[in-house]
Scaffold this motif. Structure first.
Motif, mmCIF file in Angstrom:
data_model
loop_
_atom_site.group_PDB
_atom_site.id
_atom_site.type_symbol
_atom_site.label_atom_id
_atom_site.label_comp_id
_atom_site.label_asym_id
_atom_site.label_seq_id
_atom_site.Cartn_x
_atom_site.Cartn_y
_atom_site.Cartn_z
ATOM 1 N N LYS A 52 -12.770 -20.206 33.688
ATOM 2 C CA LYS A 52 -13.392 -20.072 32.369
ATOM 3 C C LYS A 52 -12.379 -19.558 31.358
ATOM 4 O O LYS A 52 -12.398 -19.936 30.184
ATOM 5 C CB LYS A 52 -14.586 -19.133 32.451
ATOM 6 C CG LYS A 52 -15.325 -18.956 31.140
ATOM 7 C CD LYS A 52 -16.569 -18.111 31.303
ATOM 8 C CE LYS A 52 -17.317 -17.984 29.990
ATOM 9 N NZ LYS A 52 -18.555 -17.180 30.130
ATOM 10 N N TYR A 53 -11.519 -18.659 31.810
ATOM 11 C CA TYR A 53 -10.476 -18.113 30.955
ATOM 12 C C TYR A 53 -9.126 -18.685 31.401
ATOM 13 O O TYR A 53 -9.001 -19.205 32.500
ATOM 14 C CB TYR A 53 -10.454 -16.584 31.042
ATOM 15 C CG TYR A 53 -11.805 -15.954 30.844
ATOM 16 C CD1 TYR A 53 -12.369 -15.830 29.583
ATOM 17 C CD2 TYR A 53 -12.538 -15.482 31.939
ATOM 18 C CE1 TYR A 53 -13.618 -15.259 29.408
ATOM 19 C CE2 TYR A 53 -13.786 -14.902 31.767
ATOM 20 C CZ TYR A 53 -14.324 -14.803 30.507
ATOM 21 O OH TYR A 53 -15.554 -14.240 30.344
ATOM 22 N N GLU A 54 -8.141 -18.599 30.567
ATOM 23 C CA GLU A 54 -6.816 -19.118 30.898
ATOM 24 C C GLU A 54 -6.170 -18.237 31.967
ATOM 25 O O GLU A 54 -5.664 -17.157 31.680
ATOM 26 C CB GLU A 54 -5.936 -19.163 29.652
ATOM 27 C CG GLU A 54 -4.583 -19.814 29.897
ATOM 28 C CD GLU A 54 -3.760 -19.908 28.636
ATOM 29 O OE1 GLU A 54 -2.586 -20.288 28.733
ATOM 30 O OE2 GLU A 54 -4.294 -19.590 27.557
ATOM 31 N N GLY A 55 -6.212 -18.712 33.213
ATOM 32 C CA GLY A 55 -5.616 -17.950 34.307
ATOM 33 C C GLY A 55 -6.593 -17.112 35.102
ATOM 34 O O GLY A 55 -6.205 -16.510 36.102
ATOM 35 N N TRP A 56 -7.883 -17.084 34.688
ATOM 36 C CA TRP A 56 -8.874 -16.285 35.398
ATOM 37 C C TRP A 56 -10.211 -17.041 35.477
ATOM 38 O O TRP A 56 -10.576 -17.762 34.549
ATOM 39 C CB TRP A 56 -9.140 -14.963 34.690
ATOM 40 C CG TRP A 56 -8.025 -13.982 34.754
ATOM 41 C CD1 TRP A 56 -7.814 -13.018 35.689
ATOM 42 C CD2 TRP A 56 -6.967 -13.835 33.800
ATOM 43 N NE1 TRP A 56 -6.694 -12.302 35.399
ATOM 44 C CE2 TRP A 56 -6.145 -12.775 34.240
ATOM 45 C CE3 TRP A 56 -6.624 -14.511 32.619
ATOM 46 C CZ2 TRP A 56 -5.017 -12.375 33.554
ATOM 47 C CZ3 TRP A 56 -5.487 -14.117 31.928
ATOM 48 C CH2 TRP A 56 -4.700 -13.062 32.395
ATOM 49 N N PRO A 57 -10.956 -16.838 36.556
ATOM 50 C CA PRO A 57 -12.305 -17.424 36.631
ATOM 51 C C PRO A 57 -13.295 -16.605 35.818
ATOM 52 O O PRO A 57 -12.936 -15.573 35.232
ATOM 53 C CB PRO A 57 -12.617 -17.364 38.126
ATOM 54 C CG PRO A 57 -11.834 -16.189 38.623
ATOM 55 C CD PRO A 57 -10.574 -16.156 37.797
ATOM 56 N N GLU A 58 -14.526 -17.051 35.789
ATOM 57 C CA GLU A 58 -15.567 -16.356 35.045
ATOM 58 C C GLU A 58 -15.866 -14.993 35.654
ATOM 59 O O GLU A 58 -15.608 -14.735 36.825
ATOM 60 C CB GLU A 58 -16.854 -17.191 35.056
ATOM 61 C CG GLU A 58 -17.436 -17.385 36.454
ATOM 62 C CD GLU A 58 -18.677 -18.235 36.450
ATOM 63 O OE1 GLU A 58 -19.604 -17.898 35.703
ATOM 64 O OE2 GLU A 58 -18.716 -19.232 37.169
ATOM 65 N N ALA A 59 -16.426 -14.101 34.827
ATOM 66 C CA ALA A 59 -16.885 -12.807 35.324
ATOM 67 C C ALA A 59 -18.166 -13.004 36.123
ATOM 68 O O ALA A 59 -18.969 -13.898 35.835
ATOM 69 C CB ALA A 59 -17.135 -11.854 34.154
ATOM 70 N N LEU A 60 -18.352 -12.186 37.126
ATOM 71 C CA LEU A 60 -19.538 -12.273 37.981
ATOM 72 C C LEU A 60 -20.493 -11.136 37.671
ATOM 73 O O LEU A 60 -20.076 -10.012 37.390
ATOM 74 C CB LEU A 60 -19.130 -12.216 39.450
ATOM 75 C CG LEU A 60 -18.347 -13.414 39.985
ATOM 76 C CD1 LEU A 60 -17.892 -13.157 41.413
ATOM 77 C CD2 LEU A 60 -19.196 -14.672 39.923
#
Length: 213
Positions: free
Chosen positions: A192-200
């Motif tokens: 979702k973010y550049e270099g990171w997945p979405e927050a859970l």
């Protein structure tokens, strides 16, 4: 004979009468039988009464937990910008506002018998362990650390990798894998973010540990 005077009087009476009728129509005075001016210009959509807000319970849960259960809600960090949050029984244990979170693994140890928060101490039987990742939870993990979390009930810790998102609730001495765990892999195709997945985000009700009297 001049009629200017009487005509002026008649005109004044007519004007006053018309003014009273118009005011009655616009304001809907008592017994006027006319709707208020607001009603004339109000559409049915605008006249619908707003629905009351849904009630929130401990930690913002939509429903209350059963008796002898602990309400919790936790959110992993978003990329390396927004820190994680861990709430238990309506008490915010960890958050950026409390300034007690950092990058990596954020862990809250809770002994649910005494309802006390414990840090940096050997785990006691029945101690609840709340974990929320922030930025990168896995780089500094070794096999011993992964085994520790596996023994606490995690089924995903063995696959945890660089910049994954992970939230987990386990306990010392559990016999089965915990039902309270979420894991999202870091992938450039789904991030979702550049270099990171979405927050859970995870919430629920945890049974209190019962002890023999």
């Amino acid at each position: 004979m001049r009629l200017a005077g009487p005509l002026r009087i008649v005109a004044l009476v007519v004007t006053v009468g018309l003014t009273w009728i118009v005011v009655s129509i616009l304001l809907g005075g008592p017994g006027s039988g006319f709707p208020r001016i607001q009603q004339l210009f109000t559409s049915p959509e605008n006249s619908v009464t707003a629905e009351p807000r849904a009630r929130k319970y401990k930690c913002g849960l939509p429903q209350p937990c059963p008796e002898e259960h602990l309400a919790f809600r936790m959110v992993s960090g978003a990329a390396n910008v927004i820190g994680p949050k861990i709430c238990l029984e309506d008490k915010m244990l960890m958050s950026s506002v409390k300034d007690n979170v950092g990058r990596g693994l954020n862990i809250a140890l809770v002994n649910d018998v005494n309802d006390l928060l414990k840090f940096i101490r050997p785990l006691h039987e029945g101690t609840l362990v709340f974990v929320a990742s922030y930025d990168d939870p896995a780089t500094k993990m070794n096999e011993e650390t992964r085994k520790l979390f596996s023994d606490l009930g995690s089924k995903n810790v063995k696959d945890l990798a660089f910049r994954d998102s992970w939230v987990f609730v386990g306990a010392k001495g559990v016999q089965n894998k915990s039902p309270f765990e979420q894991h999202v892999k870091n992938s450039k195709h789904t991030n979702k973010y550049e270099g990171w997945p979405e927050a859970l985000e995870m919430e629920g009700c945890i049974p209190r540990r019962t002890t023999a009297s």
